[in-house]
Design a protein around this motif. Structure first.
Motif, short mmCIF file in Angstrom:
data_model
loop_
_atom_site.label_atom_id
_atom_site.label_comp_id
_atom_site.label_asym_id
_atom_site.label_seq_id
_atom_site.Cartn_x
_atom_site.Cartn_y
_atom_site.Cartn_z
N LYS A 283 -9.54 0.37 -4.81
CA LYS A 283 -10.05 1.18 -3.71
C LYS A 283 -11.55 1.34 -3.87
O LYS A 283 -12.08 1.07 -4.97
CB LYS A 283 -9.34 2.54 -3.69
N PRO A 284 -12.27 1.71 -2.84
CA PRO A 284 -11.76 2.18 -1.54
C PRO A 284 -11.26 1.05 -0.64
O PRO A 284 -11.70 -0.08 -0.72
CB PRO A 284 -12.98 2.87 -0.92
N PHE A 285 -10.31 1.46 0.21
CA PHE A 285 -9.76 0.58 1.24
C PHE A 285 -10.49 0.90 2.54
O PHE A 285 -10.61 2.06 2.92
CB PHE A 285 -8.26 0.80 1.38
N ALA B 66 -4.61 5.05 3.38
CA ALA B 66 -5.85 4.56 2.76
C ALA B 66 -6.83 5.69 2.54
O ALA B 66 -7.45 5.80 1.47
CB ALA B 66 -6.47 3.47 3.64
N ALA C 20 -10.63 -4.42 1.13
CA ALA C 20 -10.83 -3.47 0.05
C ALA C 20 -12.02 -3.89 -0.80
O ALA C 20 -12.41 -5.07 -0.82
CB ALA C 20 -9.57 -3.37 -0.83
N LEU D 185 0.87 -1.17 0.00
CA LEU D 185 0.00 0.00 0.00
C LEU D 185 0.91 1.22 0.00
O LEU D 185 1.76 1.36 0.87
CB LEU D 185 -0.90 0.00 1.24
N TYR E 66 1.06 5.53 -0.72
CA TYR E 66 0.52 6.84 -1.10
C TYR E 66 1.66 7.75 -1.56
O TYR E 66 1.60 8.36 -2.61
CB TYR E 66 -0.23 7.48 0.07
N ASN F 57 -8.20 6.83 -1.02
CA ASN F 57 -9.64 6.78 -1.28
C ASN F 57 -10.18 8.12 -1.79
O ASN F 57 -11.20 8.16 -2.48
CB ASN F 57 -10.40 6.41 0.00
#
Length: 201
Positions: free
Chosen positions: A112-114, A139, A100, A85, A87, A143
């Motif tokens: 996603k969404p997670f 997350a 998810a 995961l 970002y 999202n």
């Protein structure tokens, strides 16, 4: 830096400007546990080495509970194990488990969404929550819906703690649950999955 670099709850709160609160927000929702599951878990706990490492805790105590509940929600969600995961460079790593949305393209697509991030820690719940909260922030940002709840679970296999992130507010459920009271533990996990299902609608 990776999620595992976060060691204290305070450091996560400061870095991401999150307000921390504690209250009981969970509404236990009954889940029927099969006799086979109860017997299998009992055998594993009595005769197996279940907590000598975080891997053992994951495989023997956490994943079986999550999987048993997930089976009732498998048309909506995928329960990912040790999936990357990421970002950005400060929010990346491999959570133990992630719940998810199931992609319309099939089970091989990490979509996603997670909704739920799960961390296993042998006994250090402070570090466990710091890591889990960082994962929850990642997350939430992926999202792109900060107003949507993201749930977190931290467990050493025996004790299970629960929290949620909404916007810039993190709430940890005051009450914790144990694997010794399986019915209540399942009722909590089931409630969280049900909330995720509602959010999909």
């Amino acid at each position: 830096m990776p999620f595992s670099s976060y060691k204290t709850i305070g450091s996560v709160l400061q870095e991401f400007q999150i307000t921390y609160t504690e209250e009981d927000f969970i509404i236990e929702t009954e889940f029927e546990i099969s006799d086979y599951f109860r017997e299998d878990l009992q055998i594993t706990m009595e005769d197996g080495m279940v907590n000598n490492s975080e891997f053992a805790i994951c495989e023997n105590l956490i994943y079986p509970v999550l999987k048993e509940v997930w089976k009732s929600y498998r048309t909506q969600f995928i329960l990912w194990s040790h999936q990357a995961l990421s970002y950005d460079e400060n929010l990346s790593g491999f959570p133990e488990y992630i719940l998810a949305k199931k992609s319309p393209l099939g089970k091989f697509v990490f979509d996603k969404p997670f909704f739920v991030l799960i961390e296993a820690k042998q006994d250090n719940f402070e570090a466990g929550w710091a890591q889990c909260m960082a994962e929850m922030v990642a997350a939430q940002r992926l999202n792109e819906k900060p107003e949507q709840d993201v749930f977190g679970i931290v467990s050493n296999g025996g004790v299970w703690q629960f929290g949620k992130l909404n916007g810039s507010y993190f709430t940890r459920n005051r009450r914790f649950y144990t694997i010794q009271d399986l019915d209540k533990l399942f009722a909590v996990v089931n409630w969280i999955f049900e909330q995720c299902k509602i959010m999909l609608a």
